[in-house]
Design a protein around this motif. Sequence first.
Motif, short mmCIF file in Angstrom:
data_model
loop_
_atom_site.label_atom_id
_atom_site.label_comp_id
_atom_site.label_asym_id
_atom_site.label_seq_id
_atom_site.Cartn_x
_atom_site.Cartn_y
_atom_site.Cartn_z
N TYR A 1 -5.45 20.21 55.58
CA TYR A 1 -5.45 20.48 56.73
C TYR A 1 -6.18 21.56 56.34
N HIS A 2 -7.02 22.20 55.37
CA HIS A 2 -8.00 23.18 55.46
C HIS A 2 -7.81 24.24 56.30
N PRO A 3 -7.09 24.96 56.53
CA PRO A 3 -6.20 26.00 56.78
C PRO A 3 -6.83 26.74 56.66
N LEU A 4 -7.81 27.42 57.51
CA LEU A 4 -8.86 28.43 57.39
C LEU A 4 -8.23 30.43 57.98
N PRO B 1 7.90 31.90 61.94
CA PRO B 1 7.67 29.72 61.89
C PRO B 1 7.15 29.06 61.52
N HIS B 2 7.40 28.00 60.87
CA HIS B 2 6.54 27.16 59.95
C HIS B 2 5.52 26.29 60.78
N PHE B 3 4.38 25.91 60.89
CA PHE B 3 3.73 24.83 61.39
C PHE B 3 3.09 24.02 59.93
N GLU B 4 3.55 22.49 59.75
CA GLU B 4 2.78 21.95 58.91
C GLU B 4 1.07 22.31 58.87
N TYR C 1 0.55 31.21 55.95
CA TYR C 1 -0.39 31.58 56.12
C TYR C 1 -1.77 32.15 56.23
N GLY C 2 -2.06 32.85 54.90
CA GLY C 2 -2.87 33.62 54.58
C GLY C 2 -2.79 35.06 55.22
N PHE C 3 -1.57 34.88 55.52
CA PHE C 3 -2.58 36.44 55.96
C PHE C 3 -1.31 37.48 55.58
N ILE C 4 -0.51 38.66 55.73
CA ILE C 4 0.40 39.30 55.41
C ILE C 4 0.95 39.56 56.62
N LEU D 1 -5.63 40.72 55.90
CA LEU D 1 -5.89 39.28 54.95
C LEU D 1 -5.71 39.12 54.09
N ALA D 2 -4.64 38.15 53.19
CA ALA D 2 -3.84 38.60 52.06
C ALA D 2 -4.78 38.37 50.68
N SER D 3 -5.90 37.81 51.66
CA SER D 3 -6.74 37.58 50.31
C SER D 3 -8.05 38.55 49.66
#
Length: 331
Positions: free
Chosen positions: A138-141, A128-131, A113-116, A20-22
């Motif tokens: 879109y509140h990606p969690l 890949p890019h997913f909008e 996407y919030g990941f390493i 998790l990047a955070s």
Amino acid sequence: MALQRLHDPVLENDWHAVYLASELKEQPVGVIILGERVALYRSSKGVHAMQDLCVHRGAMLSKGWVKNDALVCPYHGWQYDSSGQCVCIPAQPAGEKIPLRAKAVTYACEEKYGFIWVCIGEPAAPIPHFEEFANPEYHPLPCGPYKVAAAGTRVIENFTDFAHLMFVHQDLLGHPDYAELPDFQVVKEEDRIYIDNIPIFQPVAHSGSDKSAGTTYVYMKEVYRPLSARLSKADPSNGQTLWIMLTVLPVAAEECVVFMMVSRNYAYDVDDANFIKFQDIVFEQDARVIETQKPELLPLDLQVELNHKVDRFSIAYRRWLKELGVVVGTI
């Protein structure tokens, strides 16, 4: 723990979400990818990954610290820059040249996407890019990590399966009285396999849905890399859509870590924690079954297990893995 380095012509050249990047802050951390120990650290220039091994006496670099953007070995204080080159040997007399062999192995590393994400080979393609997962509207969690005592291939095959929703996730994602599946076809393209327009009755409406009870959601599911997949499930009456990305880190042949991302186009006033908690519950239900499956590795020979026409997507997945040449997690 003794580790066996696993070699796979496909997975070694794929990107894997590993952390998790955070959670990657000042302190380096260690992860395992295909049996290889990898040290992650953050500097003023971004995120970095290198083999978790000091070339001097084999200490784990992830147990060290970051100084002046360099990763410091905890044993003798050797410092490695982001290219892997040793830039300081404290015990060496001032002015002496550092040996060229004093270099750590580095890996491609990105934050998305919030990941390493790390690739321990040569990346076959970009992440890949997913909008729906990149756009904050879109509140990606990020969800997980979920540790699973099973092959990553088993996790992805479970993702392709609809018939378990009514039993493994009974009264949440499905119900035995609605177990019959519609006829469907799998579409195979160069870089993915997918199915769409699959209606599934869900007894419990999504958190934040305007429905007071369950409803029928229409699914699209795709596997776009051997260990990465995503889905969308939409309420056709109002367009409310939930998206899920699932990606698996292969730690060992029969051990993996799962990361997920959840996004939505509705109910932004609902606490995001509700959506994360729901995924935690659902994946725990999946893992309890996946960890019991025999054989532990996914058979690519379709004669090893009994297949049914409702298994078309998982059959297509097994055939695709064989076509790609994936070795780890298969027999």
